[in-house]
Design an enzyme around this catalytic site. Structure first.
Site, PDB file in Angstrom:
ATOM      1  N   VAL A   1       0.830  -1.212   0.000  1.00  0.00           N
ATOM      2  CA  VAL A   1       0.000   0.000   0.000  1.00  0.00           C
ATOM      3  C   VAL A   1       0.867   1.267   0.000  1.00  0.00           C
ATOM      4  O   VAL A   1       0.582   2.226  -0.741  1.00  0.00           O
ATOM      5  CB  VAL A   1      -0.967  -0.006   1.215  1.00  0.00           C
ATOM      6  CG1 VAL A   1      -1.844   1.239   1.193  1.00  0.00           C
ATOM      7  CG2 VAL A   1      -1.838  -1.264   1.217  1.00  0.00           C
TER       8      VAL A   1
ATOM      9  N   LYS B   1      -7.474  -1.738   9.492  1.00  0.00           N
ATOM     10  CA  LYS B   1      -8.826  -2.079   9.989  1.00  0.00           C
ATOM     11  C   LYS B   1      -8.802  -2.715  11.365  1.00  0.00           C
ATOM     12  O   LYS B   1      -9.715  -2.498  12.172  1.00  0.00           O
ATOM     13  CB  LYS B   1      -9.539  -3.016   9.011  1.00  0.00           C
ATOM     14  CG  LYS B   1      -8.771  -4.256   8.630  1.00  0.00           C
ATOM     15  CD  LYS B   1      -8.449  -4.241   7.170  1.00  0.00           C
ATOM     16  CE  LYS B   1      -7.369  -5.219   6.805  1.00  0.00           C
ATOM     17  NZ  LYS B   1      -7.033  -5.199   5.401  1.00  0.00           N
TER      18      LYS B   1
ATOM     19  N   VAL C   1     -11.701  -0.278   5.019  1.00  0.00           N
ATOM     20  CA  VAL C   1     -12.806  -1.235   4.881  1.00  0.00           C
ATOM     21  C   VAL C   1     -12.884  -1.858   3.490  1.00  0.00           C
ATOM     22  O   VAL C   1     -12.825  -3.069   3.351  1.00  0.00           O
ATOM     23  CB  VAL C   1     -14.152  -0.606   5.299  1.00  0.00           C
ATOM     24  CG1 VAL C   1     -15.323  -1.520   4.960  1.00  0.00           C
ATOM     25  CG2 VAL C   1     -14.139  -0.333   6.797  1.00  0.00           C
TER      26      VAL C   1
ATOM     27  N   GLY D   1      -1.057 -13.967  -5.593  1.00  0.00           N
ATOM     28  CA  GLY D   1      -0.823 -12.825  -4.704  1.00  0.00           C
ATOM     29  C   GLY D   1      -2.086 -12.266  -4.070  1.00  0.00           C
ATOM     30  O   GLY D   1      -2.047 -11.233  -3.413  1.00  0.00           O
TER      31      GLY D   1
ATOM     32  N   ASP E   1     -10.776 -10.836   9.035  1.00  0.00           N
ATOM     33  CA  ASP E   1     -10.604  -9.587   8.285  1.00  0.00           C
ATOM     34  C   ASP E   1     -11.975  -8.984   7.954  1.00  0.00           C
ATOM     35  O   ASP E   1     -12.198  -7.782   8.134  1.00  0.00           O
ATOM     36  CB  ASP E   1      -9.810  -9.896   7.002  1.00  0.00           C
ATOM     37  CG  ASP E   1      -9.676  -8.691   6.098  1.00  0.00           C
ATOM     38  OD1 ASP E   1      -8.835  -7.839   6.380  1.00  0.00           O
ATOM     39  OD2 ASP E   1     -10.445  -8.612   5.108  1.00  0.00           O
TER      40      ASP E   1
ATOM     41  N   LYS F   1     -13.836  -5.325   9.373  1.00  0.00           N
ATOM     42  CA  LYS F   1     -14.466  -4.316   8.511  1.00  0.00           C
ATOM     43  C   LYS F   1     -15.937  -4.144   8.876  1.00  0.00           C
ATOM     44  O   LYS F   1     -16.467  -3.024   8.879  1.00  0.00           O
ATOM     45  CB  LYS F   1     -14.299  -4.741   7.045  1.00  0.00           C
ATOM     46  CG  LYS F   1     -12.824  -4.763   6.626  1.00  0.00           C
ATOM     47  CD  LYS F   1     -12.614  -5.551   5.343  1.00  0.00           C
ATOM     48  CE  LYS F   1     -11.173  -5.489   4.881  1.00  0.00           C
ATOM     49  NZ  LYS F   1     -10.938  -6.327   3.699  1.00  0.00           N
TER      50      LYS F   1
ATOM     51  N   GLY G   1      -5.200  -4.256  -2.919  1.00  0.00           N
ATOM     52  CA  GLY G   1      -4.205  -4.007  -3.959  1.00  0.00           C
ATOM     53  C   GLY G   1      -3.533  -2.668  -3.758  1.00  0.00           C
ATOM     54  O   GLY G   1      -4.031  -1.800  -3.039  1.00  0.00           O
TER      55      GLY G   1
HETATM   56  N1  LIG Z   1      -2.484  -4.912   0.850  1.00  0.00           N
HETATM   57  C1  LIG Z   1      -3.722  -4.511   0.667  1.00  0.00           C
HETATM   58  O1  LIG Z   1      -4.308  -4.727  -0.404  1.00  0.00           O
HETATM   59  C2  LIG Z   1      -4.447  -3.781   1.770  1.00  0.00           C
HETATM   60  C3  LIG Z   1      -5.785  -3.369   1.554  1.00  0.00           C
HETATM   61  C4  LIG Z   1      -6.453  -2.641   2.547  1.00  0.00           C
HETATM   62  C5  LIG Z   1      -5.786  -2.372   3.733  1.00  0.00           C
HETATM   63  N2  LIG Z   1      -4.493  -2.804   3.928  1.00  0.00           N
HETATM   64  C6  LIG Z   1      -3.849  -2.483   5.188  1.00  0.00           C
HETATM   65  O2  LIG Z   1      -2.729  -1.625   4.919  1.00  0.00           O
HETATM   66  C7  LIG Z   1      -1.685  -1.859   5.857  1.00  0.00           C
HETATM   67  C8  LIG Z   1      -0.399  -2.181   5.101  1.00  0.00           C
HETATM   68  O3  LIG Z   1      -0.597  -3.336   4.300  1.00  0.00           O
HETATM   69  P1  LIG Z   1       0.491  -3.776   3.185  1.00  0.00           P
HETATM   70  O4  LIG Z   1      -0.173  -4.863   2.416  1.00  0.00           O
HETATM   71  O5  LIG Z   1       1.040  -2.600   2.476  1.00  0.00           O
HETATM   72  O6  LIG Z   1       1.624  -4.423   4.125  1.00  0.00           O
HETATM   73  P2  LIG Z   1       3.127  -4.758   3.703  1.00  0.00           P
HETATM   74  O7  LIG Z   1       3.249  -4.923   2.241  1.00  0.00           O
HETATM   75  O8  LIG Z   1       3.537  -5.894   4.581  1.00  0.00           O
HETATM   76  O9  LIG Z   1       3.939  -3.452   4.101  1.00  0.00           O
HETATM   77  C9  LIG Z   1       4.188  -3.073   5.414  1.00  0.00           C
HETATM   78  C10 LIG Z   1       5.225  -1.964   5.415  1.00  0.00           C
HETATM   79  O10 LIG Z   1       5.408  -1.521   6.758  1.00  0.00           O
HETATM   80  C11 LIG Z   1       6.804  -1.500   7.037  1.00  0.00           C
HETATM   81  N3  LIG Z   1       6.975  -1.763   8.472  1.00  0.00           N
HETATM   82  C12 LIG Z   1       6.650  -2.870   9.174  1.00  0.00           C
HETATM   83  N4  LIG Z   1       6.933  -2.704  10.480  1.00  0.00           N
HETATM   84  C13 LIG Z   1       7.442  -1.445  10.589  1.00  0.00           C
HETATM   85  C14 LIG Z   1       7.923  -0.687  11.657  1.00  0.00           C
HETATM   86  N5  LIG Z   1       7.929  -1.162  12.919  1.00  0.00           N
HETATM   87  N6  LIG Z   1       8.376   0.569  11.418  1.00  0.00           N
HETATM   88  C15 LIG Z   1       8.376   1.066  10.146  1.00  0.00           C
HETATM   89  N7  LIG Z   1       7.910   0.394   9.089  1.00  0.00           N
HETATM   90  C16 LIG Z   1       7.471  -0.852   9.304  1.00  0.00           C
HETATM   91  C17 LIG Z   1       7.434  -2.575   6.172  1.00  0.00           C
HETATM   92  O11 LIG Z   1       8.791  -2.271   6.011  1.00  0.00           O
HETATM   93  P3  LIG Z   1       9.763  -3.152   5.036  1.00  0.00           P
HETATM   94  O12 LIG Z   1       9.250  -2.940   3.645  1.00  0.00           O
HETATM   95  O13 LIG Z   1      11.088  -2.558   5.201  1.00  0.00           O
HETATM   96  O14 LIG Z   1       9.624  -4.563   5.511  1.00  0.00           O
HETATM   97  C18 LIG Z   1       6.614  -2.400   4.902  1.00  0.00           C
HETATM   98  O15 LIG Z   1       7.152  -1.389   4.095  1.00  0.00           O
HETATM   99  C19 LIG Z   1      -2.227  -2.974   6.782  1.00  0.00           C
HETATM  100  O16 LIG Z   1      -2.821  -2.395   7.910  1.00  0.00           O
HETATM  101  C20 LIG Z   1      -3.253  -3.667   5.920  1.00  0.00           C
HETATM  102  O17 LIG Z   1      -4.268  -4.318   6.703  1.00  0.00           O
HETATM  103  C21 LIG Z   1      -3.830  -3.492   2.981  1.00  0.00           C
END
Ligand SMILES: NC(=O)c1ccc[n+]([C@@H]2O[C@H](COP(=O)([O-])OP(=O)(O)OC[C@H]3O[C@@H](n4cnc5c(N)ncnc54)[C@H](OP(=O)(O)O)[C@@H]3O)[C@@H](O)[C@H]2O)c1
Length: 424
Positions: free
Chosen positions: A14, A102, A129, A184, A198, A202, A299
């Protein structure tokens, strides 16, 4: 030109999407925000090659909250610990906060709403959400003149993808899950998705806005898709239904239903036509009548789209209370036990074939206790797998009936719930 100076915590799926939109759509956003949206600092566990070197990098995300050059912080780290520390520090220092987290909002929403008011700042969470599908804004602002009577929502793209694959390609759950992981859509540990957690996070958020009550995640009845079989899907199909993982909300006057479960929805019902990884929220509102939003629920760019929309609102001073009302007006949620649910049921019984007479089976099994609207069968050598669609019943009564079935005749009995919305 006014500036909105941004700190971005998290550069994963994200975070990278937010970075990309802020970069590629800068001109459009400037016009819509009446301000230039400037990314001044980021944080992640490790630096990324794509970063513009002029942007400050913090190893500790909470340091973003102490940077006086930052007006608003975007949290896309996930989890509760660092994310909450960052939120508290940010609000304490007068910064605004945007998150897609969420779990944090669902589990600690009321406390955060109080914190938001006390700090006179703001917490926005459109992407938390349904990502790009703007349901928070729709419930909180668009439908503000309505009581939300009921909603049925597909809020987990991974589960919707798995159920669609199972049905269209005749796959077992495990095979469809593996495909979702390979593409993915699903995490390597898919527990939160497939167990319905999850979706429940929401639901807790949406239901709080819909009902003006505190988010009640811990009280929710939650079932996932991991026990849905290909036979369930085939039998449902024969009866004219699809199986969808639904977040359900029903305003019952004094109390309400808030629950997550795989449910049969009629093929002709609008929400059953939402397949693959799409999300949808079908809502009955007191004045607006039925309404349905469909869109991407996850995504990189879709989720970032919801986040950046929050930034544009903040830049324009369009803020609102987290759940649409002051925290002092948020009541305790009175949620019925699921055994009180009233509705139709899909019963799945494995019957000893020697003892079964297919023609009057329903009468032999249920007598006058249940009316059966439709039935379907799968022949399995020495057994018959029977599906019965019941009339409307109280769930506790269905449980009692299933418990007291003749055990010589019935080898196993399970049920799924049926939701018929008759919406459009
Ligand atoms: N993915 C989706 O489609 C989606 C959709 C809706 C909501 N969300 C929500 O969005 C959030 C992020 O999701 P994501 O899929 O982007 O996760 P992700 O790909 O795992 O990315 C997490 C990021 O946070 C960084 N991080 C982790 N711990 C940290 C810390 N202590 N200090 C600083 N940075 C830290 C990681 O660093 P590194 O890169 O260096 O490891 C990474 O860049 C979550 O709350 C998720 O529920 C995601």
């Amino acid at each position: 030109m006014k500036k909105l100076r941004i700190g971005l915590a998290g550069l994963g799926v994200v975070g990278k999407g937010v970075y990309d939109i802020l970069t590629k759509d800068a001109k459009l956003l400037e016009v819509r925000s009446n301000a230039s949206l400037e990314l001044v600092a980021v944080s992640a566990r490790s630096k990324k090659d794509f970063l513009n070197p002029k942007i400050k990098f913090y190893e500790n995300a909470v340091d973003l909250a102490n940077d006086p050059e930052i007006d608003v912080i975007i949290e896309v780290i996930g989890g509760n610990k660092t994310a909450k520390d960052l939120l508290q520090a940010a609000l304490k220092n007068g910064k605004k906060f945007v998150t897609a987290n969420k779990a944090l909002i669902a589990e600690e929403g009321f406390e955060l709403a109080q914190l938001e008011e006390k700090s006179q700042s703001c917490i926005r969470f459109e992407a938390a959400v349904a990502a790009a599908t703007p349901i928070i804004k729709t419930f909180r602002e668009g439908l503000a003149a309505n009581e939300i009577k009921e909603f049925y929502a597909i809020l987990n793209g991974t589960c919707n993808f798995i159920l669609t694959k199972m049905k269209n390609e005749n796959l077992d759950f495990a095979v469809a899950l593996k495909e979702a992981q390979d593409l993915g859509y699903a995490e390597s540990d898919p527990t939160f998705d497939i167990k319905g957690i999850d979706t429940a996070h929401k639901l807790a958020i949406l239901a709080a806005i819909a009902s003006g009550t505190k988010p009640a995640f811990k009280q929710l009845h939650i079932e996932g898709v991991d026990e849905v079989t290909i036979e369930d899907i085939k039998l449902a199909d024969e009866l004219g239904y699809k199986i969808k993982l639904l977040a359900t909300y029903k305003n019952l006057g004094e109390s309400m239903q808030q629950a997550v479960y795989p449910a049969l929805v009629k093929n002709s019902d609008k929400i059953s036509q939402v397949d693959s990884a799409f999300n949808a929220i079908l809502t009955k509102a007191s004045n607006a009548n039925w309404n349905m939003l469909i869109g991407s629920g996850a995504g990189s760019l879709p989720t970032a789209s919801g986040i950046v929309a929050d930034l544009v609102d903040i830049a324009n001073g369009r803020t609102n209370y987290m759940f649409g009302v002051k925290s002092e007006h948020l009541r305790e949620a009175k949620i019925n036990n699921i055994s009180q649910r009233f509705g139709k049921y899909f019963l799945k019984l494995l019957i000893n074939k020697d003892l079964a007479q297919k023609t009057n089976l329903a009468e032999v099994l249920f007598g006058s206790k249940l009316q059966i609207e439709k039935a379907a069968f799968i022949d399995k050598n020495s057994e018959i797998l029977c599906a019965f669609l019941t009339d409307e019943q109280k769930e506790q009564d269905v449980l009692d009936i299933l418990k007291n079935l003749d055990s010589n005749l019935v080898k196993s009995a399970k049920f799924l719930r049926v939701e018929e919305t008759n919406s459009f």
